[in-house]
Design a protein around this motif. Structure first.
Motif, short mmCIF file in Angstrom:
data_model
loop_
_atom_site.label_atom_id
_atom_site.label_comp_id
_atom_site.label_asym_id
_atom_site.label_seq_id
_atom_site.Cartn_x
_atom_site.Cartn_y
_atom_site.Cartn_z
N LYS A 15 -22.60 14.09 -8.89
CA LYS A 15 -21.98 15.19 -8.14
C LYS A 15 -21.77 16.38 -9.06
O LYS A 15 -21.46 16.23 -10.24
N GLY A 16 -21.94 17.58 -8.52
CA GLY A 16 -21.73 18.78 -9.32
C GLY A 16 -20.32 18.86 -9.88
O GLY A 16 -19.35 18.52 -9.21
N GLY A 17 -20.21 19.27 -11.14
CA GLY A 17 -18.91 19.45 -11.76
C GLY A 17 -18.32 18.23 -12.42
O GLY A 17 -17.18 18.28 -12.91
N VAL A 18 -19.06 17.12 -12.49
CA VAL A 18 -18.51 15.90 -13.10
C VAL A 18 -18.84 15.78 -14.58
O VAL A 18 -18.37 14.87 -15.26
N GLY A 19 -19.65 16.70 -15.11
CA GLY A 19 -19.97 16.66 -16.54
C GLY A 19 -21.33 16.08 -16.85
O GLY A 19 -21.53 15.48 -17.91
N LYS A 20 -22.31 16.28 -15.95
CA LYS A 20 -23.65 15.75 -16.18
C LYS A 20 -24.26 16.29 -17.48
O LYS A 20 -24.85 15.54 -18.25
N SER A 21 -24.15 17.59 -17.67
CA SER A 21 -24.77 18.21 -18.85
C SER A 21 -24.16 17.67 -20.13
O SER A 21 -24.87 17.44 -21.12
N THR A 22 -22.86 17.44 -20.13
CA THR A 22 -22.20 16.89 -21.32
C THR A 22 -22.71 15.49 -21.61
O THR A 22 -23.00 15.15 -22.76
N VAL A 23 -22.85 14.67 -20.57
CA VAL A 23 -23.33 13.29 -20.77
C VAL A 23 -24.79 13.31 -21.22
O VAL A 23 -25.18 12.54 -22.11
N ALA A 24 -25.62 14.17 -20.63
CA ALA A 24 -27.02 14.26 -21.06
C ALA A 24 -27.11 14.67 -22.52
O ALA A 24 -27.89 14.09 -23.30
N ASP A 47 -29.38 26.66 -19.19
CA ASP A 47 -29.39 26.57 -20.64
C ASP A 47 -28.03 26.10 -21.17
O ASP A 47 -27.62 26.46 -22.27
N ASP A 48 -27.32 25.27 -20.39
CA ASP A 48 -25.97 24.85 -20.76
C ASP A 48 -25.97 23.98 -22.02
O ASP A 48 -25.13 24.16 -22.90
N VAL A 49 -26.90 23.02 -22.08
CA VAL A 49 -26.93 22.09 -23.22
C VAL A 49 -27.24 22.83 -24.50
O VAL A 49 -26.60 22.62 -25.54
N GLY A 292 -15.79 24.58 -21.76
CA GLY A 292 -16.68 25.39 -22.59
C GLY A 292 -16.40 25.28 -24.07
O GLY A 292 -17.18 25.77 -24.88
N ASP A 293 -15.26 24.66 -24.44
CA ASP A 293 -14.90 24.54 -25.85
C ASP A 293 -15.58 23.36 -26.53
O ASP A 293 -15.45 23.18 -27.74
N LEU A 294 -16.24 22.49 -25.78
CA LEU A 294 -16.92 21.34 -26.37
C LEU A 294 -18.02 21.82 -27.31
O LEU A 294 -18.92 22.54 -26.91
N ASP A 295 -17.95 21.40 -28.56
CA ASP A 295 -18.99 21.77 -29.51
C ASP A 295 -19.85 20.56 -29.83
O ASP A 295 -19.65 19.47 -29.28
N GLY A 296 -20.82 20.75 -30.74
CA GLY A 296 -21.74 19.67 -31.05
C GLY A 296 -21.04 18.43 -31.59
O GLY A 296 -21.41 17.30 -31.25
N ALA A 297 -20.01 18.62 -32.42
CA ALA A 297 -19.31 17.48 -32.99
C ALA A 297 -18.59 16.68 -31.91
O ALA A 297 -18.61 15.43 -31.91
N ALA A 298 -17.96 17.37 -30.95
CA ALA A 298 -17.27 16.68 -29.86
C ALA A 298 -18.26 15.93 -28.97
O ALA A 298 -18.01 14.79 -28.57
#
Length: 308
Positions: A15-24, A47-49, A292-298
């Motif tokens: 579902k949109g907004g659940v954090g798909k891009s973060t998990v990918a 280009d989110d990732v 939006g504050d999630l960086d590569g280390a997180a």
């Protein structure tokens, strides 16, 4: 979850907004840290990732480019128009391909053909996952992680090759669609991961996705479910009883609200686990702060949490 990294293609949807891009992105970083040459593919020119993981912004006009993010991790943003141009140039002589791709009528035909944009998108993803790639000078990847569209559109992207193959029956479109469909329908080569939240609507949509994948023409099953943003259970037993009995104040009301949300998360998580049976369900903790504050280390820490 670690078994996912042994497959050529992992599709992440939900579902949109659940954090798909973060998990990918997290899965991509976990794979790259284990020595796998990995690419995370986004669709619809998103280009989110890349923005979350790269230290420098991509140059203008470089969306359809396999960008090296370092340490074995790569990224590409796929738009159907660029995928079409690449496919036509690969299949037709140079003069004919240039004439077609520059034709406004041809562009209108592509836009008006139902499902063709989805076919072109997933066709590029399939090409990225091939050991013998058709893109001149391109190197193969050990793993392709597709940050797919939200659930309904994501299913449309995955089923488009089979639909076109059945409609065409013969010719190059039928052959190409059949090859792509065969890979997407093969659980040994393609794993489909659903991302959810521990909330009623995202859980419902995850179960709908499971049922849709099981139907024709794909007949796939979920390889795993990742429940993102699960709140910690901070109060238990005597602490919870004391909190309920405490005189109301702003801090007490905030603590009660968080305790209730955490309890609701665990209830929905239990419902999801009962409903999906033997499908692995992994959880990721709620990360306090702006998304939006999630960086590569997180993101890397979340990836290790998934596959540890």
């Amino acid at each position: 979850m670690r078994d996912l990294l042994s497959k050529p293609l992992v599709v992440v949807t939900g579902k949109g907004g659940v954090g798909k891009s973060t998990v990918a992105a997290a899965l991509g970083m976990a794979a790259a840290s284990r020595g796998l040459r990995t690419i995370v593919a986004e669709v619809s020119a998103r280009d989110d990732v890349s923005r979350a993981l790269a230290t420098d912004a991509p140059a203008p006009g470089t969306t359809f480019v396999e960008r090296d993010l370092g340490d074995g991790l790569h990224h590409i943003s796929i738009d159907p128009e660029s995928a079409l141009e690449e496919y036509v140039r690969d299949q037709l002589p140079r003069g004919v391909s240039d004439l077609l791709t520059s034709s406004r009528m041809f562009a209108y035909l592509v836009a008006a053909t139902p499902g063709l944009r989805e076919l072109l998108t997933v066709g590029k993803v399939w090409e990225l996952a091939q050991p013998d790639r058709r893109t001149p000078g391109a190197h193969p990847y050990d793993l392709v992680v597709l940050d797919a569209p939200a659930t309904g559109h994501g299913v449309g992207v995955l089923t488009a090759p089979g639909t076109f193959a059945d409609a065409a029956r013969m010719g190059p479109v039928a052959r190409q669609g059949g090859k792509i469909h065969a890979m997407l329908a093969d659980p040994e080569r393609t794993a489909i991961v659903a991302v959810s939240r521990a909330e009623e609507m995202p859980v419902n949509e995850t179960l709908t996705l499971r049922d849709a994948l099981a139907d024709d023409p794909l007949r796939q099953r979920l390889a795993a479910v990742v429940v993102n943003g699960v709140l910690p259970n901070r109060f238990r037993g005597a602490e919870l009883r004391a909190l309920e009995a405490a005189p109301p104040s702003r801090a007490v009301r905030a603590a009660r609200t968080e305790a209730a949300r955490a309890r609701a998360h665990r209830s929905q998580l239990a419902r999801l686990r009962r409903s999906v049976g033997d499908v692995p369900v992994r959880t990721l903790p709620f990360v306090f702060g702006d998304a939006g504050d999630l960086d590569g280390a997180a993101v890397a820490r979340l990836g290790e949490e998934l596959v540890r």
